[in-house]
Design a protein around this motif. Sequence first.
Motif, PDB file in Angstrom:
ATOM      1  N   ILE A  45       0.870  -1.348  -0.090  1.00 53.95           N
ATOM      2  CA  ILE A  45      -0.079  -0.040   0.145  1.00 53.95           C
ATOM      3  C   ILE A  45       1.009   1.207   0.006  1.00 53.95           C
ATOM      4  N   ASP A  60       1.409   5.172  -2.483  1.00 49.28           N
ATOM      5  CA  ASP A  60       0.873   5.958  -3.355  1.00 49.28           C
ATOM      6  C   ASP A  60       2.070   6.166  -4.533  1.00 49.28           C
ATOM      7  N   ALA A  92      -1.744  -1.399  -4.130  1.00 47.79           N
ATOM      8  CA  ALA A  92      -2.864  -0.459  -3.647  1.00 47.79           C
ATOM      9  C   ALA A  92      -2.194   0.886  -3.391  1.00 47.79           C
ATOM     10  N   SER A 111      -3.769   3.698  -2.162  1.00 49.28           N
ATOM     11  CA  SER A 111      -4.495   4.486  -1.227  1.00 49.28           C
ATOM     12  C   SER A 111      -4.955   3.428  -0.039  1.00 49.28           C
ATOM     13  N   ALA A 112      -5.082   3.880   1.268  1.00 50.44           N
ATOM     14  CA  ALA A 112      -5.560   2.970   2.320  1.00 50.44           C
ATOM     15  C   ALA A 112      -6.908   2.210   1.862  1.00 50.44           C
ATOM     16  N   LYS A 136      -8.348   1.360  -1.063  1.00 54.91           N
ATOM     17  CA  LYS A 136      -7.876   0.507  -1.955  1.00 54.91           C
ATOM     18  C   LYS A 136      -7.483  -0.756  -1.311  1.00 54.91           C
ATOM     19  N   GLY A 137      -6.552  -0.521  -0.302  1.00 53.42           N
ATOM     20  CA  GLY A 137      -5.946  -1.559   0.515  1.00 53.42           C
ATOM     21  C   GLY A 137      -6.674  -2.290   1.121  1.00 53.42           C
ATOM     22  N   LEU A 176       3.221  -1.234   4.260  1.00 54.79           N
ATOM     23  CA  LEU A 176       2.712   0.112   4.416  1.00 54.79           C
ATOM     24  C   LEU A 176       3.265   1.440   4.340  1.00 54.79           C
TER      25      LEU A 176
END
Length: 315
Positions: free
Chosen positions: A9, A11, A32, A34-35, A37-38, A52
């Motif tokens: 995760i 961007d 992902a 964004s959070a 989408k994660g 992350l």
Amino acid sequence: MTQKNILVIDDEKVVHLIFKTVLSSQYRLFFAESAQKGIDILSEHPIHLVLLDIKMPEISGIELLESIVIDTALSRIPVIVMTAEANMESEIKARRFGAVEYLEKADLFYEKENILKLVEKHISPDDHKRFIKYDYKQTFRSILTILIATAGRGNFLETGKKLGEGLYRMFDVNYFTIWVVNSDRPEPAVQLVDGKSDKTKPDRRPSESTNRSIYETKKPYLNNKAEFESSENQDHIEDRFGYMSEIGIPLYEISNEELSKNKWDIKPGTAIYGFVTLKRNRVFSTKEFKMLTRFIIHTGAILFELHKSNEAENH
């Protein structure tokens, strides 16, 4: 041997490319930006390790980590936190909320072998699926069957309570409230905690910004940020959280018959008579948010007719 799944995760696309180069030969990777989408990926696939990034838009990595640590479906997944701006304060906070490692992004470029070793060290050996998949159609049908039978008795509060009980049973909704707007002020009409009626005042009234948002936009909202409560008397992180994730859904002044004629769409400008808040100690995926929103807007039309009838009787 089943291939383990890793979720990255971040961007920054370059970070995705680095992990793809280093890890894709041994692991199945999900990415992902964004959070949220994660969260959606975590709800659909068994993940054995999360990598992350701390700094991300909307929900930061630390905020997502705070949510994961008390999510009963996700809390056992190991998380390695990454940052481009390492400092002692953020490392302490990340480890406090359960990060197994704190990694500087510069190491991704110069310590690739060590990255692989860290992943091998921390990846979960547990292969069972931690997420819950719903048969939405069947789930909502079972709740609606009970709701319609109760609505036949003509009681708004009793029917609203059955809705909350069904959502607790089927979706782990820990806190359910139907707010009714009286003189431009929302008041709780039905309140359930863990599926049972609660007569105390709501633990948190909707904030002024939340009220304003619902009144002005008349649109649902989703908040997956944990609500942290500081207290010197509580030793465990889990005990210092309120309900973690929240969905707010307007209840529109439209009958079930009118809604059906409109092909289940709400026309712009339709007034609201209240709203529902759902809170639970698990994050909500985008799919859950959309499905729950649609279902409650539809059941809200049933409740509206009961609400009008009960209001007329009381006056």
